[in-house]
Structures are given as C-alpha cells and as structure tokens.
Design an enzyme around this catalytic site. Structure first.
Site, PDB file in Angstrom:
ATOM      1  N   GLY A  35       0.800  -1.213   0.000  1.00 28.16           N
ATOM      2  CA  GLY A  35       0.000   0.000   0.000  1.00 28.16           C
ATOM      3  C   GLY A  35       0.836   1.268   0.000  1.00 28.16           C
ATOM      4  CD  GLU A  39       2.985   8.379 -10.671  1.00 25.72           C
ATOM      5  OE1 GLU A  39       2.986   8.035 -11.867  1.00 25.72           O
ATOM      6  OE2 GLU A  39       1.971   8.726 -10.057  1.00 25.72           O
ATOM      7  CG  HIS A  41       3.107   0.649  -5.549  1.00 28.08           C
ATOM      8  ND1 HIS A  41       3.394   1.648  -4.651  1.00 28.08           N
ATOM      9  CD2 HIS A  41       3.628  -0.490  -5.025  1.00 28.08           C
ATOM     10  CE1 HIS A  41       4.036   1.139  -3.611  1.00 28.08           C
ATOM     11  NE2 HIS A  41       4.204  -0.152  -3.813  1.00 28.08           N
ATOM     12  CD  GLN A  65       7.377  -7.627   3.803  1.00 22.44           C
ATOM     13  OE1 GLN A  65       6.532  -8.369   3.306  1.00 22.44           O
ATOM     14  NE2 GLN A  65       8.039  -6.738   3.076  1.00 22.44           N
ATOM     15  N   GLY A 151       8.726  -4.842  -8.724  1.00 25.07           N
ATOM     16  CA  GLY A 151       9.616  -3.785  -9.199  1.00 25.07           C
ATOM     17  C   GLY A 151      11.080  -4.171  -9.037  1.00 25.07           C
ATOM     18  CE  LYS A 153      13.378   1.808  -3.612  1.00 22.67           C
ATOM     19  NZ  LYS A 153      12.527   0.956  -2.791  1.00 22.67           N
ATOM     20  CD  GLN A 157       9.904  -7.848  -2.555  1.00 19.86           C
ATOM     21  OE1 GLN A 157       9.811  -7.746  -1.345  1.00 19.86           O
ATOM     22  NE2 GLN A 157       9.206  -7.071  -3.362  1.00 19.86           N
ATOM     23  CE  LYS A 188       7.884   8.933  -8.760  1.00 22.49           C
ATOM     24  NZ  LYS A 188       7.033  10.089  -8.494  1.00 22.49           N
ATOM     25  CB  SER A 189      10.904   4.259  -1.739  1.00 18.93           C
ATOM     26  OG  SER A 189      10.726   3.660  -0.469  1.00 18.93           O
TER      27      SER A 189
HETATM   28  O1  PAF Z   1       7.574  -5.169  -2.089  1.00 18.07           O
HETATM   29  C1  PAF Z   1       6.656  -5.143  -1.239  1.00 18.07           C
HETATM   30  O2  PAF Z   1       5.883  -4.199  -1.161  1.00 18.07           O
HETATM   31  C2  PAF Z   1       6.501  -6.321  -0.291  1.00 18.07           C
HETATM   32  O3  PAF Z   1       7.732  -6.831   0.101  1.00 18.07           O
HETATM   33  C3  PAF Z   1       5.588  -7.431  -0.840  1.00 18.07           C
HETATM   34  C4  PAF Z   1       6.178  -8.079  -2.070  1.00 18.07           C
HETATM   35  C5  PAF Z   1       4.225  -6.865  -1.160  1.00 18.07           C
HETATM   36  C6  PAF Z   1       5.405  -8.517   0.217  1.00 18.07           C
HETATM   37  O4  PAF Z   1       4.838  -8.024   1.372  1.00 18.07           O
END
Ligand code: PAF
Length: 290
Positions: A35, A39, A41, A65, A151, A153, A157, A188-189
């Site tokens: 959430g 930009e 996302h 996490q 992404g 970025k 992951q 962007k973050s």
């Molecule tokens: O990149 C993220 O926003 C999170 O690590 C994800 C992949 C939604 C998992 O919670």
C-alpha cells in the site's frame, strides 16, 4: 454499465472470485503491495492491466517481514487513496486483509531459502525475506494468478521470488518492471515520506553514486572492487548518509562477484543500501554483460 472494483478483506471471498474468473477462461495479473501506492506501483498495475484480462492488487503491510525495531507500526497507510488510484487504473479486485486473516492463531509455517537471502539486505535484515517469501507464497495460493508483477527497485526480492517460484514449481510468471524515479533521480519508495527536506536532498546521493558507478562500467571497468570504491566515495561525501552496503553480485543467485564478467546468466546487480538519517533507502542498477 460501469464495472465496480471489488475490495475484499477475506481470503475465501477473494479466492472464489479468482476461481470464477478462471472458470470463465480469463487471465489474472497480481500486483502484491504494502500500500501507500506511488508511481512505481502504478507502473506495475499498468503493466498488469495491459497484459491480463483481470487485475488483482493486494494491499497488506506484512508484519512478519519487519524485524524488531523496524518501521512496521509507522509504515504509511492510506487505503482510501490507494483504492482510488487502483480504480483509476482499472484494477478489478483489491485484496486488503487484516493481519489476523493472513496469520491466524497458531500460524507456524514459513517459506525460507538457503541462498540468495543471506547477502545484501539479508545481512542487516536476517528474517526479512522469510517474511516476504511466506506472504508472497500465501498470496499466490489465495490469488492463483497467471502473472505477478514486482519492481526492480527491490532487486533482491525479485531474484528471491523468481527462485522460490522455480524451486517450488509454482505455476506463475514473475514479471520484473523497471525502477521508477522522481525527476531528480530519487527512486520512488513509500519510505521517501520519512525524509525531511534536508534528508530528501541528501537522498539524491544514492542515484548520483550509482550513476558514477555506471559511468565507470560504461567506460570499460569490470573490476567490482573498483566500481564499489567509486560508489562508496561518492556516498561518503554526503554527511547525512551512512552506508549499510555497496555490493555487486550475480543477479541470478545474489553471490558476490569479483568481475562483472563472472555473472553466470549475464546480469550483474550493483545494489546499495544507505541510511539517510534514520531512513534506510535502497537503489540499484543491473548491468547486462555481453
Ligand atoms: O515489495 C513489497 O511491497 C513487499 O515486500 C511485498 C512483495 C508486497 C510482500 O509483502
């Protein structure tokens, strides 16, 4: 008739909707998010919109996490704004569960990995990827999409999710999408909102240092120690910045390499994590070795 976006907090309801779309022979794209959409996302959602009949977005700040002392409680949240953005892009379903829906009492099954998660962010965030893999794996079970969008970025992951999908024979295509930047270069973050004005200016050192590193590579440098030194020196000039890591690894398995030429599948990842004040930011570039 205008179609209405579904917002569901329930696993069963979401799963039934996806099943119904699948029964109708429709393809589904999933964009997993925490959430506070920006930009970056948006570009993932737009890619999913172009490439699938139906688009599902998950919005869930995943507690497992975050490590102790990290920003789980303060992580920014704004469901109404997120839902409006999703709707404007033509998202069909937003899955927004409570933590208790995802992790009910007695929850004790995790997805973990031996390699890939130990370097880079894994060093300072030792339980982070276990939490990411577990929630992403759950999301893939709840929303068995054809494609899922991540992404670049969060490059580690992306590599970890790709490896998990391969190792677990999951039937889903992982689509990596380019980093989206502010006009001045800052990636962007959602965490950029933590920065005050002075820190926001200082944060430009991440993209600036990577640009210097890239210049060196483009001039023919292949020795990773030399490239890392150049990047670290640029970061060192910014007084509000503190390096967590500057690393160059093989993007396929996130192992450190001495020369860019050593990347087994031809992709070397140059990744950095830098504290600007209390905020930890990451950025990277991928070099395609010919
Ligand atoms: O990149 C993220 O926003 C999170 O690590 C994800 C992949 C939604 C998992 O919670």
């Amino acid at each position: 008739m205008e179609k209405k976006m579904i917002i569901s907090g329930k696993i069963e309801e979401t799963r039934n909707q996806i099943k119904e779309w699948k029964r109708q022979g429709l393809s589904v794209g999933l964009v997993p998010t925490m959430g506070y959409l920006h930009e970056g996302h948006r570009s993932l959602m737009e890619a999913a919109r172009r490439e699938n009949d139906k688009v599902a977005v998950s919005i869930f700040v995943n507690p497992i996490q975050f490590g102790p002392g990290e920003d789980f409680a303060s992580y920014p949240r704004d469901l109404d704004k997120d839902a409006a953005l999703c709707e404007s892009i033509g998202v069909d379903l937003v899955f927004h569960p409570e933590a208790s829906e995802m992790y009910d009492e007695g929850f004790c099954t995790y997805v973990d990995m031996d390699g890939l998660t130990k370097e880079l962010c894994g060093r300072s965030r030792p339980t982070h990827f276990r939490g990411v893999q577990t929630v992403v794996s759950k999301l893939f079970h709840i929303i068995p999409a054809d494609r899922a969008y991540f992404g670049q970025k969060d490059a580690q992951q992306l590599a970890v999710v790709r490896r998990m999908v391969r190792d677990m024979s999951m039937d889903i295509e992982i689509v990596g999408c380019p980093i989206i930047r502010e006009q001045d270069g800052l990636a962007k973050s959602s965490r950029n909102t933590y920065l005050n004005d002075e820190e926001r200016q200082a944060a430009l050192v991440l993209s600036r240092s990577l640009a210097e590193g890239r210049k060196l590579v483009e001039a023919g440098e292949r020795d990773t120690a030399a490239i890392k030194k150049c990047i670290a020196e640029v970061i060192g000039q910014e007084k509000l910045a503190r390096i967590d890591y500057v690393e160059i690894v093989d993007f396929s398995d996130i192992t450190p390499i001495d020369s860019l030429q050593d990347a087994k599948e031809g992709e070397a990842l140059c990744a950095i994590a830098v504290y600007i004040g209390k905020t930890r930011l990451i950025d990277n570039f991928i070099f395609h070795v010919s």
